[in-house]
Design a protein around this motif. Structure first.
Motif, PDB file in Angstrom:
ATOM      1  N   LEU A 122       0.542  -1.350   0.317  1.00  0.00           N
ATOM      2  CA  LEU A 122       0.234   0.097  -0.047  1.00  0.00           C
ATOM      3  C   LEU A 122       0.816   1.031   0.255  1.00  0.00           C
ATOM      4  O   LEU A 122       0.154   1.829  -0.369  1.00  0.00           O
ATOM      5  N   GLY A 123       2.610   1.074   0.198  1.00  0.00           N
ATOM      6  CA  GLY A 123       3.092   1.907   0.062  1.00  0.00           C
ATOM      7  C   GLY A 123       3.374   2.868   1.342  1.00  0.00           C
ATOM      8  O   GLY A 123       3.448   4.007   1.236  1.00  0.00           O
ATOM      9  N   GLU A 154       7.213   5.956   2.046  1.00  0.00           N
ATOM     10  CA  GLU A 154       5.690   5.872   2.085  1.00  0.00           C
ATOM     11  C   GLU A 154       5.544   7.087   0.011  1.00  0.00           C
ATOM     12  O   GLU A 154       6.116   8.369   0.173  1.00  0.00           O
ATOM     13  N   VAL A 155       5.007   6.460   0.165  1.00  0.00           N
ATOM     14  CA  VAL A 155       4.108   6.563  -1.092  1.00  0.00           C
ATOM     15  C   VAL A 155       2.602   6.737  -1.261  1.00  0.00           C
ATOM     16  O   VAL A 155       2.810   7.846  -1.713  1.00  0.00           O
ATOM     17  N   MET A 206      -2.925   7.876  -4.120  1.00  0.00           N
ATOM     18  CA  MET A 206      -2.406   8.514  -5.542  1.00  0.00           C
ATOM     19  C   MET A 206      -3.945   7.850  -6.263  1.00  0.00           C
ATOM     20  O   MET A 206      -4.634   8.252  -7.176  1.00  0.00           O
ATOM     21  N   PHE A 207      -4.322   6.053  -6.028  1.00  0.00           N
ATOM     22  CA  PHE A 207      -4.960   5.990  -6.770  1.00  0.00           C
ATOM     23  C   PHE A 207      -6.787   5.270  -5.810  1.00  0.00           C
ATOM     24  O   PHE A 207      -7.887   5.268  -6.966  1.00  0.00           O
ATOM     25  N   GLY A 208      -6.508   5.662  -5.038  1.00  0.00           N
ATOM     26  CA  GLY A 208      -8.006   5.545  -3.951  1.00  0.00           C
ATOM     27  C   GLY A 208      -8.175   4.204  -3.153  1.00  0.00           C
ATOM     28  O   GLY A 208      -6.612   3.097  -3.914  1.00  0.00           O
TER      29      GLY A 208
END
Length: 295
Positions: A83-84, A246-247, A252-254
């Motif tokens: 999940l980043g 930490e992305v 970013m994508f929901g």
């Protein structure tokens, strides 16, 4: 101690299969809990902490060490990295605390058919994990590496907050999602799932003293690991992290991206179970051919 070691005799490939199976199944369940909303009453959160019955069942029926570590790693991989979100040293605290709790619970059970032992082990695992987490959170506030958002400036109130959270997790998640499912699954799966996966069931007729299983060495090791868990959390809260990622793919994508991690965990679990069943079938075919060959 030799009798205890014989109790968990598995080949290296079987240990690896238990590890991967525990990692994928618990990672899958961890993603499901992410989809269930939490309810807040002030600073108190009511939520499904985890489906602890999955690693508990695997630790009791199979090798407790590999099942415990696999489950903890599954949470990190599928619940954080995919999940980043990887918090560096902070993740090590969770990893150590959960692995230790599940391992102790798995080693506690001497007879998987004994519901008293299974139930006690299930609650013991939850209590150890939640107690370590609560103590780490309390110490973080007392040491001063983290502020208590509930009542600013009142450090003592963290004991009440964490104590209530501890009781909530133990009596809510602990009973509903650890004790009851584990009590139902372990006695029913014992002796049935192991041969299906190509493993021998544990011998429930063997008797061990509790001192042989949970002795001074395990207690001292547990205390040291709990201290190490706090140390890593202290480093994390102090901003000292060797590796931190930490992305945040969810931003970013929901929220739908959770299903990607869930799907990968499910795929790994299905592949692992299929591989174990096929390997068992090949072993049976080989044994049958050997029996047909005249001596």
């Amino acid at each position: 101690m030799t009798t205890v070691n014989k109790r968990y005799t598995l080949t290296q490939s079987q240990k690896m299969m238990v590890f991967i199976l525990s990692m994928s199944l618990y990672g899958l369940s961890n993603m499901i809990t992410e989809l269930v909303p939490s309810v807040y009453f002030g600073p108190i959160e009511f939520s499904i902490e985890y489906f602890a019955f999955i690693p508990l069942t695997l630790c009791i029926l199979f090798h407790p060490l590999y099942a415990a570590i696999g489950a903890s790693l599954g949470e990190v991989i599928f619940g954080e990295i995919m999940l980043g979100q990887f918090g560096g040293f902070g993740e090590l605290e969770k990893f150590i605390a959960f692995s230790l709790a599940m391992y102790v619970a798995g080693t506690f059970v001497r007879d998987p058919k004994n519901k008293w032992q299974v139930g006690t082990a299930a609650m013991l695992g939850v209590i150890i994990h939640q107690a370590i987490s609560a103590m780490v959170d309390i110490l973080k506030v007392w040491v001063g590496v983290e502020e208590l958002e509930a009542v600013p400036g009142l450090v003592e109130s963290v004991v009440v907050i964490e104590g209530f959270s501890f009781l909530n997790d133990v009596f809510f998640s602990g009973i509903l999602f650890a004790l009851l499912p584990t009590l139902y699954l372990v006695p029913r799966l014992y002796g049935k799932i192991e041969p299906l996966l190509g493993m021998k069931p544990r011998d429930r007729n063997d008797r061990y003293s509790l001192g042989e299983i949970i002795g001074p060495r395990l207690i001292v090791t547990g205390i040291l690991l709990a201290a190490v868990a706090f140390f890593f959390e202290f480093l994390s809260e102090s901003g000292i992290n060797l590796v931190e990622w930490e992305v945040d793919f969810l931003e970013m994508f929901g929220d739908w991206f959770i299903w990607v991690s869930l799907g990968v965990a499910l795929l790994v679990a299905v592949i692992t179970i299929t591989f174990m069943i096929k390997k068992k079938s090949k072993t049976n075919d080989t044994d049958q051919q050997k029996e047909k060959i005249p001596s």
